[in-house]
Enzyme design. Structure first.
Site, short mmCIF file in Angstrom:
data_model
loop_
_atom_site.label_atom_id
_atom_site.label_comp_id
_atom_site.label_asym_id
_atom_site.label_seq_id
_atom_site.Cartn_x
_atom_site.Cartn_y
_atom_site.Cartn_z
N LYS A 121 2.74 11.46 78.98
CA LYS A 121 3.93 12.33 78.89
C LYS A 121 3.95 13.38 80.00
O LYS A 121 4.97 13.57 80.65
CB LYS A 121 3.96 13.04 77.52
CG LYS A 121 4.17 12.14 76.34
CD LYS A 121 4.30 12.93 75.05
CE LYS A 121 3.04 13.63 74.62
NZ LYS A 121 1.98 12.68 74.19
N THR A 122 2.82 14.07 80.17
CA THR A 122 2.79 15.16 81.14
C THR A 122 3.05 14.64 82.55
O THR A 122 3.83 15.23 83.32
CB THR A 122 1.44 15.89 81.08
OG1 THR A 122 1.30 16.49 79.79
CG2 THR A 122 1.35 16.96 82.13
N GLU A 165 8.70 17.54 77.86
CA GLU A 165 7.67 16.72 77.23
C GLU A 165 7.86 16.81 75.72
O GLU A 165 7.96 17.91 75.16
CB GLU A 165 6.29 17.24 77.63
CG GLU A 165 5.14 16.42 77.13
CD GLU A 165 3.82 16.82 77.75
OE1 GLU A 165 2.79 16.62 77.09
OE2 GLU A 165 3.81 17.33 78.89
#
Length: 464
Positions: A121-122, A165
Site C-alpha cells: 500500500k505505502t 493509503e
C-alpha cells in the site's frame, strides 16, 4: 481546489500524533489552517516536522495536554481506553473521532484514490503521489511512510485528486468512498482482528462496495486472494473492474519485467498497445505496484503515456528497500517487510539485484499474534538470505502471548536450512554484524518495529 476544514476539526487534538497515519492527517489539517495539537509517547523527527507546520506536540500522555477548547480528539485503534487524554475528553464532552473518519472527511469534495491490500500500500500510494505531482496535478496525499524526509507522508495539494493509503487492519477502510480503489492483494494477516480468509474477503468486499457509482476497482489478476475478490465483486456489484498482472486473463497484461540493476524495465499491454517504462526500485512486486498506480491514474483520466513516464520519478520511500549507506564495502538497506510474503518479495528483489553478493538479514518480528500464526513462514522466508540475526518480538500494541517467542521463527528457519542466530540484545547487533560482514556484502534490516534504528549503528560500527 481548496477544501475547507471539516466540521469541528478546526482545533483537533491527536493522541499518538507521531504515528504514520495520524501524523499525515495532522499535517494536512495544519496546512488547511487548523490549530493542531497532540501528544506522542516519545520525541521524534516526525514530532519536530509537525511543530515546523505549526502544531503543538506534547511528549508523554497526560490529561493536562488536552486543551479545554479542543473541538475533537482524534484517535487510532492503537489508543487504549484508559489513555488519560481520552478519559479527559469524556469528562469535557469533546467528540472523539477515529483516524479513518478524519481522513474520510479530508477527502470530501475531491476525487479520492484509495490504495488497499495486505502488502504494497505505502509503495503504491507513494508512486501515485510522486507521479501525479510530477505531472503538475498537485494531489493531496496521505501515506503510511515518509517519501524523503520526516513529515513527507502527507500533503495538502491544490488539485482535485486525493491519494490515500487505505488500512484494512482494523476495517477502518470501510469509511472511505473512493472514485478509484486499488486492491493489490488479499491475504490473512492482522490476526487479532481477522479469524479467517472468509472474514478478509468480506471486509474487502465491503471496501469495494464503497466505491462511488461510476468508479473503478483496480485489482491484481495474479494473486490468489485478489482473484477471488474479483470474482465476488463482479458477481455482486456494477462497479467497473480492471485487472492487471502477468496472467493471460488480465485486462491489462504485464508482458515483461526486466531487471536493470536497482531498477526494472516494465512493459504492459493496454488496449492492444505496448507501453514500456522504468521503475526505479528493484523487484517484480514493485513493478506490479507501479502498474496498479498507472491504471488508477488513467481511471481518473490521466493519459497513460504521461503517467508511465512520470512513474519513473519515483525513487522509493523510507523503509521500502531504502539504502541507508555504505561502509567498509558493505551496503546497509532497510526493509519494512514483516509478513512472510513481503519478506520473500524483498529478499528475492535484493537477491536479483545483488548478483553474487552475500545477503545478511537482521530481522525483528512484529506482533505476538502475527508470529504465532505466521512464524514458521517467516523462518522459511529467511532461508533466502545467506545468514540472519533474529531479534525478540517487537510488541507494538500487543501484550505478550505465553509460549510465543522468536524461537518459533528460528526453529523454522533452521529446519529450512538457514544459517540463523538469535540475539536478545538489540544493542549488540552492530557488533555482531561487524563480525559477520565482509566487503561486498549487503545487510538488510527488516521488520516493522524499531529495527530501522540499527542501520546507522551498523554503518558506524563498520566504519570504525
Amino acid at each position: 481546489m481548496t477544501p475547507g476544514l471539516p466540521t469541528a476539526m478546526d482545533r483537533p487534538h491527536f493522541i499518538g500524533i507521531g504515528g504514520a497515519g495520524m501524523s499525515g492527517i495532522a499535517k494536512i489539517l495544519a496546512q488547511r489552517g487548523a490549530a493542531v495539537a497532540g501528544s506522542d509517547s516519545r520525541e521524534s523527527a516526525t514530532a519536530e516536522a509537525l511543530r515546523a507546520q505549526g502544531a503543538t506536540v506534547h511528549i508523554g500522555h497526560a490529561a493536562g495536554h488536552l486543551a479545554d477548547e479542543a473541538t475533537c480528539v482524534v484517535v487510532s485503534s492503537a489508543i487504549r481506553a484508559d489513555n488519560p487524554e481520552l478519559l479527559r475528553a469524556a469528562e469535557l464532552d469533546i467528540p472523539v473521532v477515529h483516524r479513518s473518519d478524519a481522513l474520510a472527511a479530508l477527502m470530501t469534495g475531491l476525487r479520492p484514490i484509495a490504495v488497499a491490500g495486505t502488502h504494497g500500500k505505502t509503495t503504491t500510494t507513494s508512486m501515485l503521489a510522486v507521479s501525479l505531482s510530477a505531472l503538475g496535478l498537485a494531489p493531496s496525499y496521505a501515506i503510511g511512510g515518509d517519501l524523503d524526509a520526516p513529515g513527507s507522508n502527507a500533503h495538502h495539494g491544490e488539485g482535485e485528486i486525493f491519494v490515500a493509503e487505505a488500512d484494512e487492519s482494523d476495517r477502518s477502510f470501510h469509511r472511505y468512498a473512493p472514485e478509484v480503489a486499488i486492491v493489490l492483494n488479499a491475504e490473512l494477516d492482522h490476526h487479532a482482528n481477522y479469524a479467517s480468509m472468509e472474514e478478509i474477503f468480506e471486509s474487502f468486499e465491503i471496501f469495494a462496495g464503497k466505491i462511488v457509482p461510476g468508479g473503478t476497482l483496480v485489482v491484481s489478476a495474479d494473486q490468489e486472494g485478489a482473484v477471488e475478490l474479483t470474482r465476488r465483486v463482479r458477481a455482486a456489484s456494477g462497479v467497473r473492474v480492471v485487472t492487471y498482472g502477468e496472467s493471460a486473463d488480465a485486462d491489462v497484461r504485464i508482458t515483461s519485467v526486466l531487471p536493470r540493476g536497482l531498477s526494472s524495465e516494465v512493459t504492459v499491454e493496454i488496449d492492444g498497445d505496448p507501453l514500456t517504462f522504468t521503475v526505479s526500485v528493484p523487484g517484480r512486486h514493485y513493478a506490479h505496484n507501479a502498474v496498479a498506480a498507472l491504471l488508477a491514474g488513467t481511471a481518473l483520466g490521466v493519459p497513460a503515456g504521461e503517467l508511465a513516464a512520470a512513474l519513473g520519478k519515483y525513487t522509493g520511500v523510507k523503509r521500502r528497500l531504502q539504502l541507508k549507506g555504505e561502509a567498509a564495502g558493505v551496503q546497509v538497506i532497510d526493509s519494512y517487510a514483516h509478513h512472510p510474503t513481503e519478506m520473500t518479495a524483498d529478499l528475492e528483489a535484493i537477491r536479483g539485484a545483488a548478483g553474487d553478493s552475500r545477503i545478511l538479514v537482521v530481522f525483528q518480528p512484529h506482533l505476538f499474534s502475527r508470529t504465532q500464526e505466521l512464524g514458521k513462514e517467516m523462518g522459511q522466508a529467511l532461508a533466502l538470505a545467506d545468514s540472519s540475526v533474529v531479534l525478540d518480538i517487537y510488541p507494538a500494541r500487543e501484550d505478550p502471548v505465553p509460549g510465543v517467542t522468536s524461537e518459533i521463527i528460528i526453529a523454522a528457519a533452521r529446519a529450512a536450512g538457514a544459517d540463523v542466530t538469535a540475539e536478545h540484545d538489540k544493542g549488540a547487533v552492530a557488533e555482531v554484524i561487524a563480525g559477520m560482514a565482509k566487503p561486498g556484502d549487503l545487510v538488510l534490516t527488516m521488520g516493522a518495529g524499531d529495527v530501522t534504528d540499527l542501520g546507522p549503528q551498523i554503518l558506524d560500527r563498520l566504519a570504525h
